[in-house]
Design a protein around this motif. Structure first.
Motif, short mmCIF file in Angstrom:
data_model
loop_
_atom_site.label_atom_id
_atom_site.label_comp_id
_atom_site.label_asym_id
_atom_site.label_seq_id
_atom_site.Cartn_x
_atom_site.Cartn_y
_atom_site.Cartn_z
N TRP A 215 -12.51 -28.43 -19.15
CA TRP A 215 -11.49 -28.27 -20.19
C TRP A 215 -10.29 -27.48 -19.69
CZ3 TRP A 215 -11.98 -31.76 -23.55
CH2 TRP A 215 -13.22 -32.13 -24.05
N ALA A 216 -10.52 -26.52 -18.79
CA ALA A 216 -9.39 -25.77 -18.22
C ALA A 216 -8.49 -26.71 -17.42
CB ALA A 216 -9.90 -24.63 -17.34
N GLY A 217 -9.10 -27.61 -16.64
CA GLY A 217 -8.32 -28.58 -15.90
C GLY A 217 -7.58 -29.54 -16.81
N ALA A 218 -8.25 -29.96 -17.90
CA ALA A 218 -7.60 -30.86 -18.85
C ALA A 218 -6.38 -30.21 -19.47
CB ALA A 218 -8.59 -31.27 -19.94
N LEU A 219 -6.52 -28.94 -19.86
CA LEU A 219 -5.39 -28.22 -20.45
C LEU A 219 -4.26 -28.05 -19.44
CD1 LEU A 219 -4.23 -26.66 -22.86
CD2 LEU A 219 -5.38 -24.61 -22.00
N ALA A 220 -4.61 -27.75 -18.19
CA ALA A 220 -3.60 -27.59 -17.15
C ALA A 220 -2.87 -28.90 -16.89
CB ALA A 220 -4.24 -27.06 -15.87
N VAL A 221 -3.61 -30.02 -16.87
CA VAL A 221 -2.99 -31.33 -16.66
C VAL A 221 -2.06 -31.67 -17.81
CG1 VAL A 221 -3.45 -33.81 -16.54
CG2 VAL A 221 -4.82 -32.22 -15.18
N PHE A 222 -2.51 -31.41 -19.05
CA PHE A 222 -1.67 -31.65 -20.23
C PHE A 222 -0.37 -30.85 -20.12
CE2 PHE A 222 -5.28 -33.27 -22.85
CZ PHE A 222 -4.63 -34.39 -23.36
N ALA A 223 -0.49 -29.55 -19.81
CA ALA A 223 0.69 -28.69 -19.77
C ALA A 223 1.63 -29.10 -18.65
CB ALA A 223 0.26 -27.23 -19.60
N CYS A 224 1.09 -29.34 -17.47
CA CYS A 224 1.91 -29.69 -16.32
C CYS A 224 2.61 -31.03 -16.54
CB CYS A 224 1.05 -29.74 -15.07
SG CYS A 224 1.93 -30.22 -13.58
N GLY A 225 1.84 -32.03 -16.94
CA GLY A 225 2.43 -33.35 -17.17
C GLY A 225 3.45 -33.33 -18.29
N GLY A 226 3.13 -32.61 -19.37
CA GLY A 226 4.05 -32.55 -20.50
C GLY A 226 5.38 -31.91 -20.13
N VAL A 227 5.33 -30.81 -19.38
CA VAL A 227 6.56 -30.11 -19.01
C VAL A 227 7.42 -30.94 -18.05
CG1 VAL A 227 7.46 -28.11 -17.76
CG2 VAL A 227 5.65 -27.80 -19.44
N LEU A 228 6.78 -31.49 -17.01
CA LEU A 228 7.54 -32.26 -16.02
C LEU A 228 8.10 -33.56 -16.61
CD1 LEU A 228 5.43 -31.84 -12.75
CD2 LEU A 228 7.69 -30.89 -13.25
N LEU A 229 7.30 -34.24 -17.41
CA LEU A 229 7.79 -35.48 -18.00
C LEU A 229 8.89 -35.22 -19.03
CD1 LEU A 229 4.43 -37.45 -18.39
CD2 LEU A 229 6.25 -37.85 -16.73
N THR A 230 8.78 -34.10 -19.75
CA THR A 230 9.85 -33.73 -20.68
C THR A 230 11.14 -33.46 -19.93
OG1 THR A 230 8.29 -32.77 -22.25
CG2 THR A 230 10.57 -32.09 -22.46
N ALA A 231 11.03 -32.78 -18.79
CA ALA A 231 12.21 -32.51 -17.97
C ALA A 231 12.87 -33.82 -17.50
CB ALA A 231 11.84 -31.65 -16.77
N LEU A 232 12.04 -34.80 -17.14
CA LEU A 232 12.58 -36.07 -16.68
C LEU A 232 13.16 -36.90 -17.81
CD1 LEU A 232 9.76 -37.06 -14.15
CD2 LEU A 232 12.12 -36.51 -13.57
N VAL A 233 12.49 -36.88 -18.96
CA VAL A 233 12.95 -37.68 -20.10
C VAL A 233 14.25 -37.13 -20.67
CG1 VAL A 233 12.40 -38.31 -22.48
CG2 VAL A 233 10.68 -38.58 -20.70
N GLN A 234 14.35 -35.81 -20.79
CA GLN A 234 15.49 -35.19 -21.45
C GLN A 234 16.63 -34.83 -20.51
OE1 GLN A 234 14.59 -36.26 -24.47
NE2 GLN A 234 15.50 -34.41 -25.31
#
Length: 501
Positions: A215-234
């Protein structure tokens, strides 16, 4: 014995149902589940004016799509690992239920903020639909028969691309925009019933200890992917690329990448295991499918603008120029088995991608302003080329892993393709805007120039500038295709190490 004969062994999967009628019901359920995910973006896009008119929030409506895409992308690795740990059925049922819950919540949204939040919920379920359906498709059929189910799923995407705008338009015109979400409920309910009733996974020998979920890895993947993809999208849209918000998001994302690596290296059962990138075949397919996502942005995002602004086509005709490739893609994919059985998975994919690179490179040489049949023909050929590329790689890479690794492998492939699309949208958007600024001698972007043409304030220099911008994007897409070709040539083994379970 030829290479193709060596690769194609009748790998009977342990999860292959004996009852063909039951398997047919499961396949129908998978097609319905895939249709929910495939129809989503095309059907919602037709209702944007009505949604904005009812709820407001014009400045943030793009997050109806970006939020959904982010949720799907970051959840794919998590669902892949969960399906390998607990089985496909519980993950698919949970994901479909979450998607339907999100659909119901979207239908009762009271403002744009709530609708965007509920779209993210919908996307979290959509990640399970996309990844688990593709994994089950490999579980249900032995290697020789997998093109059959994959061609059916490709047909679902093709029909959805053509039918989605029409269905959405009818619902908006004769009912209400909320029905574009409510129609998901009966379709999804039928898929859930078929899965619960007819999908019976065999018992497998799992370790005696209780499976541990990272679950720690899942949360880290969610956070990392969400931040980087948001940076690319916006980036370049909501704020300039070198602005404080953009730099802060990229900096945070890179820091979270380090966190993901540390957490996953220490985890007993990591969400993204290291073997995904240590095995040549999987790593090569991941990179090649990432390049596919990158190049797909050129036609899907920029071709409709080109067709309307440069060729002067109406929106419906412009949509046809784009959707024509959804007709040749599944046909080519279905026929690809006759090619890779003779020359192998890698060589078939290289043949398709080499042809795609030449087709994309030919686009900038079309006459100006040209006629509609010219880009339509190129899109028809491009769909055929990419059908030869994608399906052999997916079937091939799924056939190199055992059941307990197939979900993770499939999810990694889809994750890379989705990430490639996000990067492509940001990269090619910057390329197009840069060309426009250079041609028009000022700070211009594709959206403002297109609006000027739509309002009747356009001129021949504007049309030529748009043509040059789209041509530059297609050259970039041809470069991405060449990159995929080189990746397969250098990294992928000539013969995929197909295993028999």
């Amino acid at each position: 014995m030829g290479q193709g004969d060596t690769e194609i062994q009748p790998a009977a999967t342990a999860g292959d149902p004996k009852d063909s009628r039951r398997r047919g019901a499961v396949v129908a359920a998978l097609m319905l589940a895939m249709a929910l995910a495939a129809l989503d973006s095309t059907i919602v896009s037709t209702a944007v004016p009505q949604i904005v008119g009812d709820l407001g929030g014009f400045s943030v409506f793009s997050w109806l799509f970006s939020g959904y895409l982010l949720a799907v992308t970051v959840s794919l690795p998590v669902y892949g690992k969960l399906s390998d740990t607990f089985g496909r059925k519980p993950v698919l049922i949970a994901g479909a239920a979450l998607f339907l819950l999100g659909s119901l919540l979207c239908a009762v949204a009271w403002n744009m903020g709530s609708l965007i939040a509920f779209r993210i919920v919908q996307g979290l379920g959509g990640g399970a639909l996309q990844g688990t359906v593709q994994t089950l498709a490999a579980d249900l059929y032995p290697l020789k028969e997998r093109p059959k189910i994959q061609s059916k799923l490709s047909t679902v995407w093709a029909v959805s691309a053509v039918a989605g705008p029409g269905v959405g338009g009818l619902l908006v015109a004769y009912a209400d925009w909320r029905w574009i979400f409510l129609v998901n409920l009966p379709v999804g309910a039928l898929a859930l019933w078929l899965i619960a009733r007819h999908l019976h996974e065999p018992k497998r020998d799992f370790p005696a200890r209780r499976p541990r979920v990272d679950w720690a890895g899942a949360l880290a993947v969610f956070a990392c992917g969400g931040v980087l993809l948001t940076a690319l999208v916006q980036g370049g849209v909501a704020w300039p690329w070198l602005s404080a918000p953009s730099l802060a998001l990229f900096g945070t994302g890179l820091a979270l990448v380090a966190v993901v690596v540390l957490v996953e290296r220490r985890a007993a059962e990591p969400i993204i295991p290291g073997w995904v990138w240590r095995r040549r075949t999987i790593a090569a397919v991941n990179l090649a499918l990432g390049a596919l996502g990158l190049l797909m942005v050129a036609p899907t995002v920029f071709l409709p603008t080109y067709a309307q602004s440069v060729l002067g086509l109406a929106p419906v005709a412009a949509g046809f120029v784009l959707t024509i490739w959804t007709l040749s893609w599944p046909v080519s994919a279905a026929l690809s088995q006759h090619v890779y059985r003779r020359i192998g998975f890698r060589n078939t994919a290289m043949l398709g991608m080499g042809a795609a690179a030449l087709i994309l490179f030919a686009f900038p040489f079309l006459p100006y302003p040209g006629r509609a049949w010219q880009p339509t023909l190129l899109m028809l050929l491009l769909g055929a080329a990419l059908g030869l590329f994608q399906l052999p790689l997916i079937i091939g890479v799924q056939s190199t892993v055992v059941w307990s690794e197939r979900g993770t492998t499939t999810a990694s492939v889809l994750f890379c393709r989705q990430t490639g699309q996000t990067i492509g949208a940001a990269l090619f958007g910057a390329v197009a805007n840069g060309v426009l600024s250079a041609r028009l001698g000022g700070a211009s972007d594709l959206d403002s120039v297109t609006r000027a043409l739509d309002s009747g304030a356009g001129s021949e220099p504007l049309r030529r500038a748009i043509a040059d911008a789209v041509h530059a994007v297609y050259l970039g897409a041809a470069g991405a295709a060449a990159l995929a070709f080189v990746v397969l040539l250098v990294l992928a083994p000539r013969k995929f190490p197909v295993i028999t379970e």
